[in-house]
Write an enzyme that holds these catalytic residues in place. Sequence first.
Site, PDB file in Angstrom:
ATOM      1  N   ASP A  38       2.781   0.180  -5.541  1.00  0.00           N
ATOM      2  CA  ASP A  38       4.278  -0.052  -5.699  1.00  0.00           C
ATOM      3  C   ASP A  38       4.458  -0.631  -7.082  1.00  0.00           C
ATOM      4  O   ASP A  38       3.451  -0.957  -7.774  1.00  0.00           O
ATOM      5  CB  ASP A  38       4.410  -1.285  -4.853  1.00  0.00           C
ATOM      6  CG  ASP A  38       4.634  -0.579  -3.214  1.00  0.00           C
ATOM      7  OD1 ASP A  38       5.072   0.498  -3.182  1.00  0.00           O
ATOM      8  OD2 ASP A  38       4.705  -1.323  -2.243  1.00  0.00           O
ATOM      9  N   LYS A  60       9.790   1.083  -6.073  1.00  0.00           N
ATOM     10  CA  LYS A  60      11.087   0.786  -6.585  1.00  0.00           C
ATOM     11  C   LYS A  60      11.338   0.013  -7.776  1.00  0.00           C
ATOM     12  O   LYS A  60      10.753  -0.984  -7.758  1.00  0.00           O
ATOM     13  CB  LYS A  60      12.053   0.732  -5.426  1.00  0.00           C
ATOM     14  CG  LYS A  60      12.043  -0.492  -4.795  1.00  0.00           C
ATOM     15  CD  LYS A  60      13.028  -0.623  -3.489  1.00  0.00           C
ATOM     16  CE  LYS A  60      13.028  -2.107  -2.898  1.00  0.00           C
ATOM     17  NZ  LYS A  60      11.941  -2.112  -2.087  1.00  0.00           N
ATOM     18  N   MET A 173      12.872 -12.517  -1.384  1.00  0.00           N
ATOM     19  CA  MET A 173      14.134 -11.541  -1.607  1.00  0.00           C
ATOM     20  C   MET A 173      15.217 -11.914  -1.281  1.00  0.00           C
ATOM     21  O   MET A 173      16.223 -11.296  -0.488  1.00  0.00           O
ATOM     22  CB  MET A 173      13.569 -10.021  -0.757  1.00  0.00           C
ATOM     23  CG  MET A 173      12.300  -9.643  -0.944  1.00  0.00           C
ATOM     24  SD  MET A 173      11.892  -8.160   0.074  1.00  0.00           S
ATOM     25  CE  MET A 173      11.280  -9.164   1.557  1.00  0.00           C
TER      26      MET A 173
END
Length: 256
Positions: A38, A60, A173
């Site tokens: 990742d 991402k 997040m």
Amino acid sequence: MMKKQPKLTVVGAGPGDVELITLKAIKALENADVVLYDALVNPELLDYINPKAELIFVGKRRGCYRYQQEQINELIVARGFSHGHVVRLKGGDPFIFGRGAEEMQYAATYGLEVAVIPGISSSLAVPAYQNIPLTKRGSSESFWVITGTTKQHKLSNDVRLAAKSNATVVVLMGMGKLSEIVSLFKEEGKSELPVAIIQNGTTPEEKIGIGTVDTIEEVVSKNNLSNPAIIVLGEVVKHRQQLADVKQEVVLKSVV
């Protein structure tokens, strides 16, 4: 040549500092045939991977997905049958908002042997690196770790429940929902509750902003803080300054 047993090992890479990965995780990287990694994985960890292994970046960046989750799942299974041992290298701990459990379940349904190697979660390590304990006698008896954004892209209702408690609250997040978060704590009369926001924790690019529920949005703007960041709300945030004050007192006494 005997065909290798298809296997998936989901590995936690830790919060960013390359030294915060476990020995067991390093051994898995050394024995991997394929590694899917990742964006939040420290690039230095790639040096520990079996030099003959295939490396595939599936992370991402800034909302840009190189692979959708369904494609990652299919890739794990396909490489398992074609190559053997697939290591899925994920930032932090793969069982804390990391989709590690989903990937293992998918792989298992296709007959892959599955295993997990836990990682040090950023929810614990990032505050610790800034001398912020999640629990401390007299300040906090428990802590919540909550995702800032649910599958429906909304703020988790658990934040409202946590705001009513005396626990330390860690939001991952959650920077895009900061205004909503502080509003919930203000509703509970906690405008003066200490808050820390730590960006790129445990890395050389680490930045921190300290304030209260009332002032933290101004602090974020002033310090240009953004994701990836962790929000910590609770009296334990004061420990950082208390420790600094103790150190300063020791220095002054030694001078005298």
